[in-house]
Design a protein around this motif. Sequence first.
Motif, short mmCIF file in Angstrom:
data_model
loop_
_atom_site.label_atom_id
_atom_site.label_comp_id
_atom_site.label_asym_id
_atom_site.label_seq_id
_atom_site.Cartn_x
_atom_site.Cartn_y
_atom_site.Cartn_z
N ALA A 162 0.85 -1.19 0.00
CA ALA A 162 0.00 0.00 0.00
C ALA A 162 0.88 1.24 0.00
O ALA A 162 1.98 1.23 0.57
CB ALA A 162 -0.90 -0.02 1.23
N ASN A 163 0.43 2.26 -0.66
CA ASN A 163 1.15 3.53 -0.77
C ASN A 163 2.39 3.45 -1.65
O ASN A 163 3.10 4.44 -1.83
CB ASN A 163 1.56 4.08 0.61
CG ASN A 163 0.33 4.24 1.49
OD1 ASN A 163 -0.73 4.64 1.01
ND2 ASN A 163 0.46 3.91 2.77
N HIS A 164 2.66 2.26 -2.21
CA HIS A 164 3.77 2.18 -3.17
C HIS A 164 3.34 2.89 -4.44
O HIS A 164 2.24 2.65 -4.95
CB HIS A 164 4.07 0.70 -3.47
CG HIS A 164 5.35 0.50 -4.25
ND1 HIS A 164 5.51 0.96 -5.54
CD2 HIS A 164 6.51 -0.12 -3.91
CE1 HIS A 164 6.73 0.63 -5.97
NE2 HIS A 164 7.35 -0.03 -4.98
N PRO A 165 4.17 3.80 -4.95
CA PRO A 165 3.75 4.56 -6.14
C PRO A 165 3.42 3.66 -7.33
O PRO A 165 2.64 4.05 -8.19
CB PRO A 165 4.95 5.47 -6.43
CG PRO A 165 6.08 4.92 -5.62
CD PRO A 165 5.50 4.21 -4.45
N ALA A 166 4.00 2.43 -7.34
CA ALA A 166 3.75 1.54 -8.48
C ALA A 166 2.28 1.14 -8.57
O ALA A 166 1.82 0.70 -9.62
CB ALA A 166 4.63 0.30 -8.39
N ARG A 167 1.54 1.28 -7.47
CA ARG A 167 0.12 0.92 -7.55
C ARG A 167 -0.62 1.76 -8.58
O ARG A 167 -1.64 1.35 -9.12
CB ARG A 167 -0.55 1.09 -6.17
CG ARG A 167 -0.28 -0.10 -5.28
CD ARG A 167 -1.38 -0.27 -4.26
NE ARG A 167 -1.03 -1.40 -3.38
CZ ARG A 167 -1.85 -1.88 -2.45
NH1 ARG A 167 -3.03 -1.33 -2.27
NH2 ARG A 167 -1.47 -2.88 -1.70
N ASP A 168 -0.06 2.95 -8.85
CA ASP A 168 -0.69 3.81 -9.85
C ASP A 168 -0.63 3.22 -11.25
O ASP A 168 -1.32 3.66 -12.16
CB ASP A 168 0.00 5.19 -9.86
CG ASP A 168 -0.26 5.94 -8.56
OD1 ASP A 168 -1.16 5.50 -7.80
OD2 ASP A 168 0.44 6.94 -8.31
N MET A 169 0.23 2.20 -11.45
CA MET A 169 0.30 1.56 -12.76
C MET A 169 -1.00 0.83 -13.08
O MET A 169 -1.26 0.51 -14.23
CB MET A 169 1.46 0.55 -12.80
CG MET A 169 2.85 1.17 -12.77
SD MET A 169 4.14 -0.07 -12.46
CE MET A 169 4.21 -0.94 -14.03
#
Length: 369
Positions: A162-169
């Motif tokens: 959670a909160n890892h910027p990669a989740r935006d992928m």
Amino acid sequence: MFAGRLRVRYNDEIMLDELKKIEQSAREKLANMGDIDATEVLKIQFLGRKGALSLMLRAIKNLPEQERIKTGSAANRLRQELEAAFDKKLAELKKTNHESVLQREWIDVTRPGVKTPRGHLHPLTLVRRDAEAIFHSMGFVTVEGPEVESERYNFDALNIPANHPARDMWDTFWLRSNQKSQKSKVKSQNDGRLLLRTHTSPVQIRYMETHEPPFRIIAPGRVFRYEATDASHEIQFYQLEGLMVDRHVSIANFKFVIQEFLRRLFRKQNLEIRLRPSYFPFVEPGFEVDVACIVCNQKGCSVCKRSGWLEMMGAGMVHQKVFAAVGYVPAEWTGFAFGIGLDRVVMMKYNIPDIRLFHSGDLRFLKQF
Ligand code: PHE
């Protein structure tokens, strides 16, 4: 005697008269007949064993000889004449009946038959089956996972906390939290929120949690992304995940397998591919696989946007953190993973300009495959 004579004379006249009436009525009725069955019934009424004429003949037997001969021969003649008239009429009716049946039921046996419309497979299914068969021949087995996933399988275990910027992928469809259904579907409360899987990579985790290496698997399936749709983006599409884990798996192994797969899928033995560095949290190194544009043969066209290369899939060597998340002893195992966008492959293979055609339900589109 008197009474007898009187009766005889009376009967004689009456009977000849009767015969005339019978003849008249028979001929009249017969003339109006248009139906075979009704004519047969009428024939029995006049000429049958209990018919009008037979009754007359029986009565004639009781007449004195002279009268009997006279009326008797008249009755017999009438019987023959009527029989002939009935038979003639019946023959006529049978003939016209046959002709009208022929007219009505005439068929042209030389006409081509009517084709029964048959259903057929959707282009996505055709290509998925093709792809599966090729991987099966290289020792991969097909596995499946759920389309409704938990945060843990879709993200956390794949090294996307959670909160890892990669989740935006991955623009995600989150499901409205419902404690009850959440409890029944996920393995533990630590699996987090429910979502529609954004890729088939969670199937890697599910498989590794329950199986020990070495293995080779593919996982075809539907995935979902919360995105605006256009000619190349849909909110639902298909991926084919691949995962091979063993003690000494290398990028060279991956390159061979994927090149072999693409060459056979596109039926092009000299098809070229290239690996381009890329980033996915669950692989290291990660890359993107490009195929030399099969539309223009690298001369540059609108499909490859003049670059000569088409982007086919994300891939890489399985990250050690992923092995750790599924309980494998780190550093003991190596593996490659890839995720092919099946819709893209189908679009390239058949030169389909818009991904939205797949689920348009447009028969003009579907009937081409
Ligand atoms: N899951 C990635 C995606 O959907 C693709 C991928 C799969 C990348 C496996 C690397 C390894 O974008």
